[in-house]
Each structure stands twice: as C-alpha cells, then as structure tokens.
Design a protein around this motif. Structure first.
Motif, PDB file in Angstrom:
ATOM      1  N   ASP A 232       0.541  -0.725   0.637  1.00 29.45           N
ATOM      2  CA  ASP A 232       0.041  -0.120  -0.013  1.00 29.45           C
ATOM      3  C   ASP A 232       0.759   0.952  -0.008  1.00 29.45           C
ATOM      4  OD1 ASP A 232      -2.394  -0.978   0.085  1.00 29.45           O
ATOM      5  OD2 ASP A 232      -2.971  -1.856   2.224  1.00 29.45           O
ATOM      6  N   THR A 233       0.290   2.592  -0.919  1.00 28.30           N
ATOM      7  CA  THR A 233       1.360   3.576  -1.656  1.00 28.30           C
ATOM      8  C   THR A 233       0.596   4.886  -0.270  1.00 28.30           C
ATOM      9  OG1 THR A 233      -0.157   4.572  -2.762  1.00 28.30           O
ATOM     10  CG2 THR A 233       1.896   3.033  -3.660  1.00 28.30           C
ATOM     11  N   VAL A 234      -0.064   4.238   0.179  1.00 32.43           N
ATOM     12  CA  VAL A 234      -0.737   5.619   1.360  1.00 32.43           C
ATOM     13  C   VAL A 234      -0.986   4.868   3.148  1.00 32.43           C
ATOM     14  CG1 VAL A 234      -2.837   7.042   2.235  1.00 32.43           C
ATOM     15  CG2 VAL A 234      -2.183   6.414  -0.835  1.00 32.43           C
ATOM     16  N   THR A 235      -1.527   3.816   2.950  1.00 31.27           N
ATOM     17  CA  THR A 235      -1.668   3.361   4.458  1.00 31.27           C
ATOM     18  C   THR A 235      -0.318   2.419   4.335  1.00 31.27           C
ATOM     19  OG1 THR A 235      -2.678   1.872   4.327  1.00 31.27           O
ATOM     20  CG2 THR A 235      -3.554   3.382   4.776  1.00 31.27           C
ATOM     21  N   ALA A 236      -0.217   1.780   6.171  1.00 30.47           N
ATOM     22  CA  ALA A 236       0.483   0.558   6.528  1.00 30.47           C
ATOM     23  C   ALA A 236      -0.006  -0.345   5.360  1.00 30.47           C
ATOM     24  CB  ALA A 236       0.788   0.025   7.727  1.00 30.47           C
ATOM     25  N   ASP A 237       1.620  -1.658   4.703  1.00 28.91           N
ATOM     26  CA  ASP A 237       0.941  -2.469   3.642  1.00 28.91           C
ATOM     27  C   ASP A 237       0.068  -3.720   4.630  1.00 28.91           C
ATOM     28  OD1 ASP A 237       2.632  -1.138   2.166  1.00 28.91           O
ATOM     29  OD2 ASP A 237       4.185  -2.935   2.478  1.00 28.91           O
ATOM     30  N   ASP A 238      -0.676  -4.528   3.914  1.00 29.92           N
ATOM     31  CA  ASP A 238      -1.618  -4.953   4.801  1.00 29.92           C
ATOM     32  C   ASP A 238      -0.672  -6.902   4.236  1.00 29.92           C
ATOM     33  OD1 ASP A 238      -3.828  -3.466   5.423  1.00 29.92           O
ATOM     34  OD2 ASP A 238      -4.133  -3.832   3.517  1.00 29.92           O
ATOM     35  N   ARG A 239      -0.631  -7.576   5.833  1.00 31.85           N
ATOM     36  CA  ARG A 239      -0.618  -9.023   5.488  1.00 31.85           C
ATOM     37  C   ARG A 239      -1.701  -9.542   4.887  1.00 31.85           C
ATOM     38  NH1 ARG A 239       2.191 -12.358  10.564  1.00 31.85           N
ATOM     39  NH2 ARG A 239       3.039 -10.083  10.828  1.00 31.85           N
ATOM     40  N   VAL A 240      -0.924 -10.253   4.320  1.00 33.47           N
ATOM     41  CA  VAL A 240      -1.850 -11.322   3.485  1.00 33.47           C
ATOM     42  C   VAL A 240      -2.005 -12.903   4.165  1.00 33.47           C
ATOM     43  CG1 VAL A 240      -2.483 -13.032   1.314  1.00 33.47           C
ATOM     44  CG2 VAL A 240      -1.964 -10.334   0.852  1.00 33.47           C
ATOM     45  N   GLY A 241      -0.844 -13.388   4.249  1.00 34.84           N
ATOM     46  CA  GLY A 241      -0.856 -14.725   5.251  1.00 34.84           C
ATOM     47  C   GLY A 241       0.661 -14.959   5.124  1.00 34.84           C
ATOM     48  N   ASN A 242       0.843 -16.305   5.493  1.00 33.70           N
ATOM     49  CA  ASN A 242       2.328 -16.296   6.525  1.00 33.70           C
ATOM     50  C   ASN A 242       1.869 -18.044   6.540  1.00 33.70           C
ATOM     51  OD1 ASN A 242       1.351 -15.129   9.285  1.00 33.70           O
ATOM     52  ND2 ASN A 242       2.031 -17.523   9.393  1.00 33.70           N
ATOM     53  N   ALA A 243       3.358 -18.745   6.853  1.00 37.40           N
ATOM     54  CA  ALA A 243       4.041 -20.012   7.000  1.00 37.40           C
ATOM     55  C   ALA A 243       4.824 -20.533   7.109  1.00 37.40           C
ATOM     56  CB  ALA A 243       2.614 -20.476   5.234  1.00 37.40           C
TER      57      ALA A 243
END
Length: 558
Positions: A232-243
């Motif tokens: 995201d260029t305006v807000t904080a990046d969002d986590r999609v998922g992890n493993a």
C-alpha cells in the motif's frame, strides 16, 4: 569449518612384493603409518591402517581421510611395517625396535595423486639397503561427497496462487503482493524480500538466491517462514498470510498453504498458496570436483612480473638477481631442504632429468651420503657429498623468482598431464621496442615450454633480454588470456582445467579490471594462484590481492 577451497580426500592403500621378515614358514604382517610433512624432517600422523597377517601383497581395508587444501604443499610419508607384537601395536617406528620391522618407506604429494590417472600412484619402497627391491605401495584417492558447502545457494522463483484480495475498495478486488522469507533458527532473520506485483492474485515473482547454510544450515528439513504482504502506498502494508514450512518444499515445488494471521476472525479467509515454479541448488565446482571427473587434463600457465619495483637485476637485492656459480657440496653443508644441481663428480646418469635438473635434499644418510628428490623426474636417489672423496652435487643458488618457480611450479606440474607449461611475462619492454607489454611469451618467442627445466630456461631468456617496466603492474590482461583459453576449451573432450600461477612483488595497478577478470574466471574451470614476493625494505603491499581473495564477500563485475 573447512576453508572453501578444501575438501576431504579418502586414501586407500595396497602393497605388492613386500620383503618377508618372518623367515621360512611365515610371511610378514604389514601395517601402514601415514604422516604429513610439516617442515624439513618434521611429520605429523594423520592415520594408520590395520594389520594384515601373513601377506606380502596386502590390500588394506581401513581408509584414511584427510583434508586437501589446494594452495598448500601436502607431502605424505608412507611407512610400511612388519608387526611382531599383535597385543601392543606400534605407534611409531624406531630402528631396531622389538614391536616391528621396517618393510620400507615412500613419499607422495597429494597434488601428484590428484594429477594421476584414476587418482592412483604406485611408489617403490626403500629401506636400509640402497637400490634393493623392497616392493611397492599403491596410494589410491577418492573424493568424499559433501552434502553441503558454505557457498551453496538455493535459487528459486515463487508464484502465488489464489491469494486473498486486500484492496477491496475498488471495482475488482485485488492485491499488490510481495513476500518476505525468514529463517526460523536461530534468530528469525529476514533473508530476502521480493518485488511487489501490481494488482495480481496469481503473481510470478522474480528469482531470488539465498545461501543455503544461512537459510537452514544445509539441512533441508529445517523450517523457514514466508510472509506475503499487500503493498500500500498510502497506508501500512496489509499482511495476506504466512506459513512455516520445511525448506525442501521449495525444491520439491510443493504447495505451501498460507495461514490467516488473524485467528479470531469471524469469517475465516483463505490467504492462498505459494509454490516454487523453479528451484535448484547452485554449487560452484571446486578444483577437486573437476579433478574427480574422468579424463580431465590440467594446463599450467605461469606469469612472471618484470616491473621496475622488482629491482635492477644487476643489484644483489633484486628479486631478479642472477644466481652465483657454486662449487662442490660437502657433507657439512648438505642439509635437508637445500636445493642442489649436478656437481663436478656427477655420476647419477640422468636421474635429475638432464643437465640443469634441480633437486632437494631429503635427508642426511651419514658417511658423506645424502638422499635427494629430483624435481624434474620425481626420482629419489642417494648421492655422494664427500664419500670416497666424490662430490656429486652443487648447491643451487636461485634468486627469489627462480626459487618460487621451483617451489610452486614444481608442486603444480604433476597435475599437468603432458607437462607443457604456457609461460608468460608481464610489465616489461621487449627487445626492439619502448612499449611495455602486459602479456608476452616468457622466452620472447613461444609460450609453450616443457617441464620445470624449460620454464627456468625461458625465465633466464626473459631476465637477460627485457627491460623492466615503469608504468605499473597490470595483471588483468594475463588473467583474460587464460579466460579466453578456458572459453575455447570449456566444451572440449577431454575437458581442460587451467591453473594460472602469477608471481609478483606487489599489488596490481588495475584493480577494477583485474577484479572483472577474476569474476570472469570464476565461472570457468580456472584456478588462480598468486605467489607474492617482496623485496627487503619494499613498501609494496598485497592488500588488493587479499581483498580479491577474501572469502567473506562476493565479487561482481562492475
């Protein structure tokens, strides 16, 4: 940990036609000691075989492993004993000991073994009586496969499949995904981060390379962690998922199911899957890897520095000083390690390889005799240095470059199958021109010379016919010459491996160009050995060479 240019070599042994020390009705009970030479007359034990009872042609089952390091001169002494006391095996051989009798000794260098066909060398055994047949010992080498090396790299290209959309406030929900990859042990350190892909739920990310030891210690069953994020260029990046997953899943191209990091979500979300579309472990072949292949031929290339900083050859402190004439060598001066040539009472036929052959004294046999190994022929012979008033040897008094050629080139020559050396000089003005050359035939005619003797003769031609250069030490051209040779033969059969030995008195003047040339050579079957020679009181350094050789950083072309 072993240095990157070393490997473990396994040695096996057998003997034939040993002397029978047990008299009628019995046979010798042989065992072998293997010692590594660490200086003149100094050895350290690296291993011993088992005892084989009643055999004059033993094949030993116990192998001996040792570390082979390319740039070290590693010479082995093989001692074969007839064991007399099986309840208390000897740990050292002492003349006239009760526990064992000497069946014979032999010496071999690891480089000689590497250069031999099928990594097998047979040596005659010698003992108390000169020129008596004591049988032979055969030394056989085998490279041990190493599962992981410090410079192994995992190269992979990952793809995302059906990733969750995080940018939902648009006509077609999507994400701008990228990933971060971490090692789990010991510190959850981030090792790489991909580029982000615009508006794509099935991204194909570009290749990444990670050192395998840093990632998982070389153990593919160890865990790693991946996090997929939406840029995201305006807000904080969002986590999609992890493993968390085992590293072998990348190599096997298995799907890695991402988990929703918010476990208390009312409506669970499937974050999607990550999978490698390509994956491979890259390993830079070592010298031993190449030599372990059948039919590899080695080409030795030598380059000698003739720049002004070496000193005027007419001066006694010059690195290119001409040697003085020597007189007959007597027993008091004939010390182990001394280099020798034919003397006034020579009677050794062509054991030295002919007039001009050079040898090195191995031991003082007493009563005016010494034992000498002749470099040109690899023969070990006994010679008189005063016995019966005969002086077969003279001391060889080389300058620093000649000594380096004898010490280093003679160590590498056994690898060269036809012993034809390509010999060059650099940094001098050739006869009839004021232009300095960064690469020219050492004998001023043809770079191909035969054996160490031809190499030394070519050096003397250059020494007498050249004017030392004053414009600096430029080494890139010599390396590029070898790179060009290797490129021409890289697909030839039999395969060729090039060893470039550079003799120089200090750093190069073209560091950037030389670095580029070294990088180019690193992709080819080429090893570069730099032997540094410094004049007393000289302010020359080898800092640039040390920087290129430094294993902690990766060289890249500019």
């Amino acid at each position: 940990a072993m240095p990157a240019n070393s490997t473990i070599v396994r040695l096996a042994f057998k003997c034939e036609n040993l002397v029978n020390k047990d008299g009628p009705g019995g046979k010798s009970d042989p065992m072998i000691f293997v010692d590594l030479q660490e200086g003149v007359g100094k050895y350290s034990r690296i291993g011993a075989t088992e005892v084989i009872q009643n055999s004059l042609n033993p094949v030993f089952k116990k192998n001996i492993d040792m570390e082979y390091v390319f740039e070290k001169k590693q010479r082995l002494r093989i001692t074969v004993l007839d064991v007399d006391n099986f309840s208390e095996l000897p740990t050292e051989y002492v003349p006239k000991m009760d526990a064992a009798d000497l069946l014979g000794t032999a010496e071999v260098s690891l480089l000689e073994l590497m250069g031999a066909r099928n990594w097998s060398v047979t040596k005659p055994l010698s003992a108390q009586i000169k020129n008596k047949n004591y049988g032979t010992v055969t030394i056989m080498g085998l490279k041990i496969d190493d599962s992981v090396r410090e410079d192994d790299e995992l190269a992979f290209k990952l793809s995302g499949l059906h990733l969750a959309a995080k940018d939902t406030c648009q006509l077609t929900p999507s994400s701008d995904p990228y990933y971060r990859l971490y090692r789990v042990r010991p510190d959850m350190k981030e090792l790489c981060k991909s580029e982000w892909v615009y508006q794509n739920l099935n991204p194909e990310w570009e290749e990444q390379r990670i050192n395998l030891v840093q990632l998982c210690g070389g153990d593919l069953t160890q865990a790693a962690r991946i996090e997929v994020w939406d840029k995201d260029t305006v807000t904080a990046d969002d986590r999609v998922g992890n493993a968390d997953f085992t590293v072998d899943k990348i190599l096997l191209k298995q799907e890695i199911q991402l988990l929703d990091h918010k476990k208390d979500r009312a409506t669970p979300i499937d974050p999607g899957v990550v999978k490698a579309r390509e994956a491979v472990i890259y390993r830079t072949p070592t010298f031993v890897d190449y030599m372990a292949e059948d039919g590899v031929e080695v080409q030795l290339v030598v380059a000698v520095d003739f720049t002004e900083s070496n000193g005027d050859p007419s001066q006694h402190d010059s690195l290119h000083r001409l040697p003085n004439a020597a007189t007959g060598l007597d027993g008091d001066a004939a010390v182990p390690g001394l280099m020798v040539v034919r003397g006034p009472d020579w009677g050794g036929d062509d054991a030295d390889g002919g007039l001009g052959g050079i040898g090195r004294i191995l031991s003082d046999e007493g009563a005016g005799w010494v034992r000498v190994e002749w470099i040109h022929t690899s023969k070990v012979c006994s010679h008189k240095v005063g016995a019966d008033g005969v002086f077969e040897l003279c001391a060889y008094q080389p300058n620093r470059y000649q000594r380096a050629l004898v010490d280093v080139a003679s160590m590498l020559l056994p690898l060269d199958s036809d012993r034809t050396v390509k010999a060059f000089g650099f940094g001098a003005r050739q006869p009839g021109t004021d232009k300095e050359s960064a690469c020219f035939p050492l004998n001023l005619k043809d770079p191909d010379v035969q054996e160490l003797k031809g190499l030394l003769e070519a050096y003397e031609v250059a020494q007498k016919g050249l004017k030392l250069g004053v414009q600096g030490t430029f080494t890139a051209e010599v390396i590029n010459r070898v790179v060009a040779m290797a490129k021409e033969t890289v697909k030839s059969k039999p395969k060729k491996y090039y060893i470039l030995l550079m003799l120089t008195d200090g750093d190069m003047s073209d560091e950037a160009d030389t670095t580029d040339a070294v990088v180019a050579a690193s992709e080819l079957p080429v090893s570069i050995v730099v032997a540094g020679l410094a004049r007393p009181g000289s302010d020359e350094t080898f800092d640039a060479w040390m920087k290129i050789d430094e294993g902690s950083r990766k060289l890249v072309v500019r």
